[in-house]
Scaffold this active site. Sequence first.
Site, PDB file in Angstrom:
ATOM      1  N   CYS A   2      -5.146   5.947  -7.214  1.00 30.09           N
ATOM      2  CA  CYS A   2      -3.783   6.120  -7.683  1.00 30.09           C
ATOM      3  C   CYS A   2      -3.625   5.539  -9.080  1.00 30.09           C
ATOM      4  CB  CYS A   2      -2.800   5.407  -6.744  1.00 30.09           C
ATOM      5  SG  CYS A   2      -2.984   5.814  -5.010  1.00 30.09           S
ATOM      6  N   ARG A  47      -0.117   8.956  -6.401  1.00 31.58           N
ATOM      7  CA  ARG A  47      -1.234   8.991  -5.455  1.00 31.58           C
ATOM      8  C   ARG A  47      -2.141  10.202  -5.646  1.00 31.58           C
ATOM      9  NH1 ARG A  47      -1.665  10.049   0.999  1.00 31.58           N
ATOM     10  NH2 ARG A  47      -3.715   9.090   1.252  1.00 31.58           N
ATOM     11  N   LEU A  48      -3.452   9.923  -5.725  1.00 33.32           N
ATOM     12  CA  LEU A  48      -4.493  10.930  -5.556  1.00 33.32           C
ATOM     13  C   LEU A  48      -5.064  10.702  -4.165  1.00 33.32           C
ATOM     14  CD1 LEU A  48      -6.324  13.190  -6.726  1.00 33.32           C
ATOM     15  CD2 LEU A  48      -7.852  11.376  -7.523  1.00 33.32           C
ATOM     16  N   GLY A  73      -7.346   2.472  -6.180  1.00 31.68           N
ATOM     17  CA  GLY A  73      -8.761   2.250  -5.934  1.00 31.68           C
ATOM     18  C   GLY A  73      -9.182   2.640  -4.535  1.00 31.68           C
ATOM     19  N   GLU A  74     -10.304   2.089  -4.124  1.00 30.30           N
ATOM     20  CA  GLU A  74     -10.847   2.329  -2.792  1.00 30.30           C
ATOM     21  C   GLU A  74     -11.448   1.031  -2.263  1.00 30.30           C
ATOM     22  OE1 GLU A  74     -10.448   5.062  -1.267  1.00 30.30           O
ATOM     23  OE2 GLU A  74     -10.186   6.611  -2.801  1.00 30.30           O
ATOM     24  N   ASP A  97      -6.891   2.437   3.735  1.00 30.47           N
ATOM     25  CA  ASP A  97      -7.301   1.125   3.251  1.00 30.47           C
ATOM     26  C   ASP A  97      -6.183   0.305   2.639  1.00 30.47           C
ATOM     27  OD1 ASP A  97      -7.032   2.835   1.095  1.00 30.47           O
ATOM     28  OD2 ASP A  97      -8.951   2.334   0.167  1.00 30.47           O
TER      29      ASP A  97
END
Length: 640
Positions: A2, A47-48, A73-74, A97
Amino acid sequence: MCGIAGAVCSSGVDPETVRGMCGTITHRGPDGSGLHVEPSAVLGMRRLAVVDVVGGDQPVYSEDGTIVAVFNGEIYNFAELRTELLDRGHRLAASGDSECLVHLYEEHGDAFVHRLRGMFAFALWDGRRRRLLLARDRVGKKPLYWGMRSGSLRFASELKALIDDPRWRGEVDPVALHHYLTFQYVPAPWSIFEGIGKLPPGSTLVWQDGQVRVDRYWRLDATPRLGPVVEAEEAERLRELLLEATRLRMIGERPIGAFLSGGVDSSAVVAAMARQSPQPVRTFCVGFEETGFDEREHAREVAARYGTDHSELLLSASPLDVLSTLAWHFDEPFADSSAIPTFLVAKMSSREVTVVLNGDGADEIFGGYRRYALLQRASRLRVPPTAAPLLDAAGRSLRSLSRRGSLLRRVGWGLELAGLPTADRYTRLMSYFTERQKREIYTPWQCGRVAGVRSGAIIERAFEESFAGCDLTRIMDVDVNTYLPGDLLVKVDISTMANSLEARSPFLDHVLMEWAAGLPGELKIRGGTSKYLLKRALADWLPAHLLQRQKMGFGVPLASWLRTGLRPLAHDLLTDATARNRGIFDPRAVARLLSEHARGRDHANRIWTLMQFELWHRTHLPAQPAVRPVVDGQRRLRSM
């Protein structure tokens, strides 16, 4: 993945301000948006969607709603963290997450950042304590800008989201510009604007009651490991860690591919993906008509070996049409010309996938750059102090008259570096403009603004702070703390996110990095072989001739472009009234650079650095007066 933005202020925040900031970075997250609003704090995001596509909206909240977070992030170990949190009685509404952040904060406070394995920048608001926590991942994969004015703090994933508000658009910071001319990027904690900074990698920022504190929570520990080293065992461990790091980065609900340049690093990642993917890996490559820059043949060989679904893009001319787009997306002056092919291959990839893996980080942690071997050879020379200036002058002369990659240029570098301490050698190798060259091109006014500032001090500090066991591995550690987050990760983040594409880097997994950091230098460079252990570990994965060939890098034919297709643009940008009236660069010195380059001396990097500053300025500050009244010799120039 994001983009995030927000503001906190004890006297109140206008939600529309943050909504507008998020709108500026829509490209980072085209799949949705979210906003948390209360009187003294507004947090927003774009958001992606990659993980938990249906249920992973943000902001995320604690059970009682008093703790809220937005996240970019992830987190690759989120499944493990979710299990732990559920066992401790927390209620999680979604399956992704980002929701883990607020509950981990409840359990561990600010220290929960140590539990995260991944790439991230996040903002967490503790409503009970009226306290904001910002954090950035260990290596600096994801960016975060921030600024304070009158007790109000704003933050955003991109600088343009802050400066869209003219009240927050400050003056160009002369020190940041000074460092940019040396390194081709603006290093953290500076930004190009006075009053706005970057949160450094591996750091947290806390705002409370109008006060700010920044702390570093992680630095790669390059202390040599004790005990015997068995090469075969270390090679096997490397393969295990790379496979694990790659597997974790293949998690997601959207299509995944990989950048495949044909070099060792991206090829290793593709090999690791292919070993763990039930479907053919999608790979993407960019090439050039100039054979000295084209690696498509090697990429095709790896693609064929692993049966990937391979796509190529050919750059056949200087890409005039993409420069204005890059100037808008890169919020600060950025002169790494490989941003051009990176942006274009990201654009091509985004048509087919949402996530790409790459080989970033392998050079820094396993010893892949030519400069490491050059510095290692230079360290063996013993030069009397009286001879150093003569060798320096001779080396600079040879380099200016030689072509890229030639033996004459390598000899020139050797002479130029021979009489310098290790940190100074590294600084010289990495400098687009040396301190002397900057003084020669500055106006007297600009010289005065940066009097006493040395860009090399950044390198010296990083060198002195390293715990690595020898000068060679200390220089690699310097790269991890400077060049990697300041240049490479910025280039990939901006280029991919501009195209709504997420990039993941298995070699930058902090578990793998911490293991590799303790390896002895002789397992990284041995007998002139770079990335010795990595190549041994990959012997069964990749063809021997690919492992043995000289590193090419991801460069572009910049010198020839600036003598052909880009020559008119360079001249117009750097010599017109707009550029001259800034009062920063001496017009005669700039004209001399252009003229000498046209006649065959290689000033491509310096000209490109000046061009990118000018393009950036005209894109992001088109209406700003050039400079305040300044003194140029005996003549006073006035702002225009």
